[in-house]
Scaffold this motif. Structure first.
Motif, mmCIF file in Angstrom:
data_model
loop_
_atom_site.group_PDB
_atom_site.id
_atom_site.type_symbol
_atom_site.label_atom_id
_atom_site.label_comp_id
_atom_site.label_asym_id
_atom_site.label_seq_id
_atom_site.Cartn_x
_atom_site.Cartn_y
_atom_site.Cartn_z
ATOM 1 N N ALA A 1 0.857 -1.178 0.000
ATOM 2 C CA ALA A 1 0.000 0.000 0.000
ATOM 3 C C ALA A 1 0.899 1.237 0.000
ATOM 4 C CB ALA A 1 -0.909 -0.004 1.221
ATOM 5 N N THR A 2 0.453 2.299 -0.641
ATOM 6 C CA THR A 2 1.272 3.501 -0.704
ATOM 7 C C THR A 2 1.040 4.429 0.488
ATOM 8 O OG1 THR A 2 -0.380 4.605 -2.069
ATOM 9 C CG2 THR A 2 1.430 3.476 -3.211
ATOM 10 N N GLY A 3 -0.003 4.198 1.270
ATOM 11 C CA GLY A 3 -0.293 5.059 2.420
ATOM 12 C C GLY A 3 0.359 4.563 3.697
ATOM 13 N N ASP A 4 -0.110 5.093 4.830
ATOM 14 C CA ASP A 4 0.446 4.757 6.139
ATOM 15 C C ASP A 4 -0.046 3.419 6.688
ATOM 16 O OD1 ASP A 4 1.828 7.142 6.141
ATOM 17 O OD2 ASP A 4 0.219 8.223 7.179
ATOM 18 N N ASN A 5 -1.130 2.882 6.136
ATOM 19 C CA ASN A 5 -1.719 1.650 6.640
ATOM 20 C C ASN A 5 -1.363 0.481 5.722
ATOM 21 O OD1 ASN A 5 -3.298 -0.425 7.598
ATOM 22 N ND2 ASN A 5 -5.249 0.624 7.304
ATOM 23 N N PRO A 6 -0.418 -0.390 6.118
ATOM 24 C CA PRO A 6 -0.032 -1.501 5.240
ATOM 25 C C PRO A 6 -1.170 -2.491 4.980
ATOM 26 C CG PRO A 6 1.347 -1.442 7.226
ATOM 27 C CD PRO A 6 0.363 -0.329 7.327
ATOM 28 N N ALA A 7 -2.159 -2.557 5.865
ATOM 29 C CA ALA A 7 -3.285 -3.481 5.678
ATOM 30 C C ALA A 7 -4.331 -2.929 4.711
ATOM 31 C CB ALA A 7 -3.939 -3.794 7.020
ATOM 32 N N ALA A 8 -4.145 -1.703 4.241
ATOM 33 C CA ALA A 8 -5.104 -1.114 3.308
ATOM 34 C C ALA A 8 -5.190 -1.924 2.021
ATOM 35 C CB ALA A 8 -4.741 0.337 3.013
ATOM 36 N N VAL A 9 -4.082 -2.534 1.606
ATOM 37 C CA VAL A 9 -4.033 -3.431 0.452
ATOM 38 C C VAL A 9 -3.061 -4.551 0.778
ATOM 39 C CG1 VAL A 9 -3.451 -3.702 -1.981
ATOM 40 C CG2 VAL A 9 -4.466 -1.578 -1.202
ATOM 41 N N GLU A 10 -3.521 -5.800 0.606
ATOM 42 C CA GLU A 10 -2.667 -6.960 0.865
ATOM 43 C C GLU A 10 -2.808 -7.963 -0.270
ATOM 44 O OE1 GLU A 10 -4.359 -8.180 4.607
ATOM 45 O OE2 GLU A 10 -2.773 -7.146 5.719
ATOM 46 N N LEU A 11 -1.811 -8.815 -0.398
ATOM 47 C CA LEU A 11 -1.841 -9.880 -1.398
ATOM 48 C C LEU A 11 -2.735 -11.009 -0.891
ATOM 49 C CD1 LEU A 11 -0.551 -10.859 -4.091
ATOM 50 C CD2 LEU A 11 1.130 -12.047 -2.693
ATOM 51 N N ASP A 12 -3.714 -11.392 -1.682
ATOM 52 C CA ASP A 12 -4.585 -12.510 -1.328
ATOM 53 C C ASP A 12 -4.095 -13.793 -2.005
ATOM 54 O OD1 ASP A 12 -6.685 -13.955 -0.246
ATOM 55 O OD2 ASP A 12 -8.100 -13.372 -1.809
ATOM 56 N N PHE A 13 -3.842 -13.718 -3.320
ATOM 57 C CA PHE A 13 -3.346 -14.893 -4.046
ATOM 58 C C PHE A 13 -2.644 -14.454 -5.323
ATOM 59 C CE2 PHE A 13 -7.453 -14.148 -6.010
ATOM 60 C CZ PHE A 13 -7.208 -14.360 -7.357
ATOM 61 N N VAL A 14 -1.849 -15.369 -5.869
ATOM 62 C CA VAL A 14 -1.253 -15.195 -7.193
ATOM 63 C C VAL A 14 -1.488 -16.488 -7.959
ATOM 64 C CG1 VAL A 14 0.909 -14.946 -8.479
ATOM 65 C CG2 VAL A 14 0.495 -13.529 -6.474
ATOM 66 N N ARG A 15 -1.958 -16.354 -9.192
ATOM 67 C CA ARG A 15 -2.137 -17.511 -10.072
ATOM 68 C C ARG A 15 -1.256 -17.298 -11.300
ATOM 69 N NH1 ARG A 15 -4.684 -21.993 -10.654
ATOM 70 N NH2 ARG A 15 -5.466 -22.750 -12.624
ATOM 71 N N TYR A 16 -0.384 -18.295 -11.539
ATOM 72 C CA TYR A 16 0.536 -18.213 -12.673
ATOM 73 C C TYR A 16 0.893 -19.625 -13.115
ATOM 74 C CZ TYR A 16 4.814 -17.429 -15.347
ATOM 75 O OH TYR A 16 5.766 -17.437 -16.338
ATOM 76 N N ASN A 17 0.881 -19.841 -14.405
ATOM 77 C CA ASN A 17 1.282 -21.114 -14.998
ATOM 78 C C ASN A 17 0.491 -22.289 -14.418
ATOM 79 O OD1 ASN A 17 2.771 -22.632 -16.840
ATOM 80 N ND2 ASN A 17 4.384 -23.059 -15.337
ATOM 81 N N GLY A 18 -0.801 -22.083 -14.201
ATOM 82 C CA GLY A 18 -1.673 -23.154 -13.729
ATOM 83 C C GLY A 18 -1.610 -23.440 -12.246
ATOM 84 N N LYS A 19 -0.886 -22.635 -11.494
ATOM 85 C CA LYS A 19 -0.752 -22.856 -10.048
ATOM 86 C C LYS A 19 -1.181 -21.603 -9.295
ATOM 87 C CE LYS A 19 3.086 -26.010 -10.692
ATOM 88 N NZ LYS A 19 3.293 -25.909 -12.130
ATOM 89 N N THR A 20 -1.831 -21.816 -8.154
ATOM 90 C CA THR A 20 -2.258 -20.710 -7.302
ATOM 91 C C THR A 20 -1.562 -20.815 -5.960
ATOM 92 O OG1 THR A 20 -4.423 -20.696 -8.372
ATOM 93 C CG2 THR A 20 -4.250 -19.563 -6.249
ATOM 94 N N THR A 21 -1.072 -19.677 -5.464
ATOM 95 C CA THR A 21 -0.452 -19.644 -4.153
ATOM 96 C C THR A 21 -1.111 -18.542 -3.324
ATOM 97 O OG1 THR A 21 1.607 -19.429 -2.915
ATOM 98 C CG2 THR A 21 1.445 -18.133 -4.920
ATOM 99 N N HIS A 22 -1.256 -18.816 -2.035
ATOM 100 C CA HIS A 22 -1.835 -17.847 -1.107
ATOM 101 C C HIS A 22 -0.794 -17.364 -0.104
ATOM 102 C CE1 HIS A 22 -6.019 -18.417 -2.394
ATOM 103 N NE2 HIS A 22 -5.649 -19.656 -2.641
ATOM 104 N N VAL A 23 0.474 -17.530 -0.422
ATOM 105 C CA VAL A 23 1.574 -17.139 0.459
ATOM 106 C C VAL A 23 2.054 -15.749 0.042
ATOM 107 C CG1 VAL A 23 3.910 -17.752 1.206
ATOM 108 C CG2 VAL A 23 2.244 -19.548 0.730
ATOM 109 N N ASP A 24 2.413 -14.942 1.020
ATOM 110 C CA ASP A 24 2.935 -13.608 0.748
ATOM 111 C C ASP A 24 4.319 -13.488 1.358
ATOM 112 O OD1 ASP A 24 3.327 -10.975 0.128
ATOM 113 O OD2 ASP A 24 1.746 -10.196 1.432
ATOM 114 N N PRO A 25 5.365 -13.291 0.555
ATOM 115 C CA PRO A 25 5.345 -13.069 -0.878
ATOM 116 C C PRO A 25 5.086 -14.366 -1.643
ATOM 117 C CG PRO A 25 7.609 -13.064 -0.091
ATOM 118 C CD PRO A 25 6.732 -13.182 1.108
ATOM 119 N N ALA A 26 4.496 -14.207 -2.821
ATOM 120 C CA ALA A 26 4.205 -15.347 -3.686
ATOM 121 C C ALA A 26 5.478 -15.713 -4.438
ATOM 122 C CB ALA A 26 3.102 -14.995 -4.666
ATOM 123 N N ARG A 27 5.855 -16.980 -4.344
ATOM 124 C CA ARG A 27 7.055 -17.459 -5.037
ATOM 125 C C ARG A 27 6.639 -18.312 -6.220
ATOM 126 N NH1 ARG A 27 8.150 -17.673 0.417
ATOM 127 N NH2 ARG A 27 9.846 -16.295 1.039
#
Length: 122
Positions: free
Chosen positions: A40-66
């Motif tokens: 997030a660009t503001g003072d509150n890091p929880a204002a925007v968080e990573l929920d998931f990443v889907r790439y090459n047929g795989k989904t991950t819910h880990v942050d950071p997504a590897r």
């Protein structure tokens, strides 16, 4: 798929760069590990968080997504969650030395929390 040990990722440089054509958002070397997250660009890091990443047929819910860069053109889907509708944020790559490389700026919209990009493994 090549497995990379956690301790080896810490020493990897940033792999992603802007695409060489307007149809490609990012490109990077095939079979290289990448870690991405959002900030997030503001003072509150929880204002925007990573929920998931889907790439090459795989989904991950880990942050950071590897993930490992696959050959060819593939969609990179980034799901967001947040507490502040309209919050600006950045998609970032976490480099091996702990630095972060800003890849793309976005606006978090609660009714449309998914961002789609195109990643080409070259």
């Amino acid at each position: 798929m090549i497995q990379i040990a956690e301790e080896d990722i810490r020493y990897m440089p940033c792999q992603l760069r802007s695409g060489s054509s307007p149809a490609i958002d990012f490109e990077g070397p095939v079979d290289q590990p990448v870690s991405i997250s959002v900030r997030a660009t503001g003072d509150n890091p929880a204002a925007v968080e990573l929920d998931f990443v889907r790439y090459n047929g795989k989904t991950t819910h880990v942050d950071p997504a590897r993930m490992t860069i696959a050959p060819g053109v593939k969609p990179l889907i980034v799901g967001l969650r947040g507490t502040v509708d309209g919050q600006m944020g950045n998609l970032v790559e976490i480099c091996g030395d702990g630095t972060e490389k800003k890849l793309r700026k976005f606006k978090y919209i609660a009714l449309d929390p998914v961002k789609s990009y195109v990643l080409e493994g070259v």
